[in-house]
Design a protein around this motif. Structure first.
Motif, short mmCIF file in Angstrom:
data_model
loop_
_atom_site.label_atom_id
_atom_site.label_comp_id
_atom_site.label_asym_id
_atom_site.label_seq_id
_atom_site.Cartn_x
_atom_site.Cartn_y
_atom_site.Cartn_z
N SER A 174 -28.73 -4.99 -42.76
CA SER A 174 -28.38 -5.90 -44.06
C SER A 174 -26.90 -5.72 -44.26
CB SER A 174 -28.89 -4.97 -45.40
OG SER A 174 -28.23 -3.93 -45.40
N GLY A 175 -26.55 -6.41 -45.22
CA GLY A 175 -25.04 -6.46 -45.74
C GLY A 175 -24.16 -7.17 -44.68
N ILE A 176 -22.94 -6.49 -44.51
CA ILE A 176 -22.07 -6.96 -43.44
C ILE A 176 -22.23 -6.88 -42.18
CG2 ILE A 176 -19.65 -6.27 -42.60
CD1 ILE A 176 -19.03 -5.32 -45.18
N ALA A 201 -12.10 -5.89 -48.97
CA ALA A 201 -12.15 -5.10 -50.41
C ALA A 201 -13.56 -5.18 -50.94
CB ALA A 201 -11.09 -5.81 -51.40
N TYR A 202 -13.68 -5.29 -52.17
CA TYR A 202 -15.10 -5.40 -52.88
C TYR A 202 -15.70 -6.43 -51.89
CZ TYR A 202 -13.14 -2.46 -56.66
OH TYR A 202 -12.71 -1.36 -57.50
N ILE A 203 -17.17 -6.21 -51.50
CA ILE A 203 -18.25 -7.06 -50.90
C ILE A 203 -19.35 -6.99 -51.60
CG2 ILE A 203 -19.08 -7.93 -48.81
CD1 ILE A 203 -16.17 -8.42 -48.86
N LYS A 204 -20.13 -7.87 -52.05
CA LYS A 204 -21.48 -8.12 -52.61
C LYS A 204 -22.17 -8.00 -51.48
CE LYS A 204 -23.88 -10.28 -56.36
NZ LYS A 204 -23.94 -11.50 -57.16
N THR A 205 -22.89 -6.69 -51.45
CA THR A 205 -23.92 -6.51 -50.50
C THR A 205 -24.96 -5.23 -51.05
OG1 THR A 205 -22.90 -4.46 -49.45
CG2 THR A 205 -22.19 -6.48 -48.60
N PRO A 206 -25.75 -4.90 -50.53
CA PRO A 206 -26.68 -3.79 -50.61
C PRO A 206 -26.08 -2.75 -50.42
CG PRO A 206 -27.88 -5.53 -49.32
CD PRO A 206 -26.68 -5.67 -49.18
N GLY A 240 -18.73 -10.11 -59.07
CA GLY A 240 -17.96 -11.17 -58.67
C GLY A 240 -17.38 -11.19 -57.41
N ALA A 241 -17.58 -10.39 -56.57
CA ALA A 241 -17.11 -10.24 -55.27
C ALA A 241 -17.51 -11.36 -54.19
CB ALA A 241 -17.21 -8.96 -54.84
N ASP A 242 -16.62 -11.44 -53.31
CA ASP A 242 -17.11 -12.44 -51.70
C ASP A 242 -18.36 -11.56 -51.44
OD1 ASP A 242 -14.90 -13.83 -52.08
OD2 ASP A 242 -13.48 -12.54 -50.99
N GLY A 243 -19.21 -12.43 -50.57
CA GLY A 243 -20.30 -12.10 -49.89
C GLY A 243 -19.87 -11.54 -48.49
N PRO A 244 -20.96 -10.98 -47.77
CA PRO A 244 -20.51 -10.37 -46.28
C PRO A 244 -20.09 -11.37 -45.45
CG PRO A 244 -22.73 -10.37 -46.93
CD PRO A 244 -22.34 -10.85 -48.11
N GLU A 245 -20.40 -12.68 -45.68
CA GLU A 245 -20.11 -13.78 -44.58
C GLU A 245 -18.47 -13.81 -44.47
OE1 GLU A 245 -23.83 -14.05 -46.30
OE2 GLU A 245 -22.15 -14.10 -47.44
N VAL A 246 -17.98 -13.41 -45.65
CA VAL A 246 -16.35 -13.48 -45.26
C VAL A 246 -15.93 -12.35 -44.26
CG1 VAL A 246 -14.36 -12.61 -46.48
CG2 VAL A 246 -15.91 -14.29 -47.80
N VAL A 247 -16.63 -11.34 -44.49
CA VAL A 247 -16.16 -10.34 -43.35
C VAL A 247 -16.75 -10.62 -41.91
CG1 VAL A 247 -16.42 -7.80 -42.49
CG2 VAL A 247 -16.34 -8.53 -44.89
N ALA A 248 -17.94 -11.48 -41.89
CA ALA A 248 -18.48 -11.79 -40.54
C ALA A 248 -17.60 -12.78 -39.90
CB ALA A 248 -19.91 -12.36 -40.65
N ALA A 273 -10.02 -8.93 -44.97
CA ALA A 273 -11.11 -9.79 -45.12
C ALA A 273 -11.29 -10.47 -46.51
CB ALA A 273 -12.46 -9.54 -44.51
N GLY A 274 -10.90 -11.61 -46.69
CA GLY A 274 -10.92 -12.00 -48.25
C GLY A 274 -9.56 -11.94 -49.03
N GLY A 275 -9.55 -12.70 -49.81
CA GLY A 275 -8.26 -13.11 -50.68
C GLY A 275 -7.77 -11.57 -51.33
N LEU A 276 -8.75 -11.04 -51.97
CA LEU A 276 -8.30 -9.60 -52.57
C LEU A 276 -7.65 -8.79 -51.84
CD1 LEU A 276 -8.21 -8.04 -55.20
CD2 LEU A 276 -10.60 -7.25 -54.81
N ALA A 277 -8.35 -8.63 -50.58
CA ALA A 277 -7.77 -7.65 -49.67
C ALA A 277 -6.52 -7.99 -49.09
CB ALA A 277 -8.95 -7.43 -48.35
#
Length: 269
Positions: free
Chosen positions: A13-15, A175-180, A212-220, A238-242
């Protein structure tokens, strides 16, 4: 061109799952892993059972990939978990050992199992999923932050050692990633009333931000970027906040960063 073989830990799951799917889409033959192994339904990558806290399990999974494909070109160390927001003294030594055994020693086990084969190939990539907490520790996440600091140091040393052998190491820092991921958080095993209110408030704030965070696809996507780069960097945010947090940590005065962390988490000054 020969199809490249990738091994991704924690891919149920997730990242990890997003990374395995993205690598498969890019043309890699991907083997994902989880403690449970194969899942029902169709997917773009194969799954193998693997417990990164077990030497025997790590050896068996790596041996199976080598039996099937004869090589491993990319190792993505993603398996990990955290402790729910809690004060550092609310986790026992046993709990600290448990999180380090997965988040840090799991990476060491996987690396030790795969590197000898990459050395014989004189080529390979190792990508470790770190965190912005590896360079910017978060209050009430001391153990998780400590594991990610360890990943940063280990990865940088390892990259120096292996690059002359044709192997490169990179760390991905989301940074924060919206995952399980929060479903795998464990509660502190030595809770104290002294921290009950602030622990609850920090937990609530983190959940608000994650929504409100990015999804795991940003990390992928960032993993793929590091995997295919002709001259890979050691660190990738990975992602703007990071990216913004990395710049703040590097250039902003320490007092300003400190105050910003406490303000964001609504902690008393």
């Amino acid at each position: 061109m020969q199809t490249k073989i990738a091994l991704v830990t924690g891919a149920s799951s997730g990242i990890g799952e997003a990374t395995a799917k993205r690598l498969a889409k890019a043309g890699y033959k991907v083997y994902g892993t989880s403690r449970r192994g194969q899942r029902a339904g169709q997917q773009s990558f194969d799954m193998l059972p693997l417990d990164v806290t077990s030497d025997a399990s790590v050896a068996a999974a790596v041996a199976e990939v080598l039996r099937l494909q004869g090589r491993i070109d990319l190792l993505v160390n993603n398996a990990g978990f955290g402790v729910a927001p809690a004060a550092a003294e609310e986790s026992s030594i046993d709990q600290a050992r448990t999180i380090f055994d997965t988040n840090f020693f799991g990476i060491i086990r996987m690396t030790r199992a795969v590197v000898p084969h990459m050395r014989r190939q004189r080529s390979g990539r190792i990508i470790n999923i770190g965190s912005v907490l590896g360079f910017l520790p978060m209050p009430y996440m001391a153990l998780y932050s400590a594991t990610k600091h360890a990943v940063e140091g280990y990865s940088e040393s390892l990259d120096h050692e292996l690059r002359t052998l044709g192997i490169r190491v990179s760390v991905i820092e989301p940074a924060y990633i919206k995952t399980p991921f929060d479903a795998n958080l464990i509660a502190p095993d030595a809770p104290l009333d002294e921290y009950r209110e602030v622990r609850s408030a920090v937990d609530k704030r983190v959940k608000e931000v994650v929504e409100g965070a990015d999804g795991p696809e940003v990390v992928a996507e960032t993993v793929l970027q590091a995997a295919v780069a002709a001259r890979p960097k050691l660190r990738y945010t990975a992602g703007g906040l990071a990216a913004r947090l990395r710049l703040l940590r590097r250039f902003a005065p320490a007092g300003l960063v400190d105050a910003g962390i406490r303000k964001d988490l609504r902690l008393a000054t």
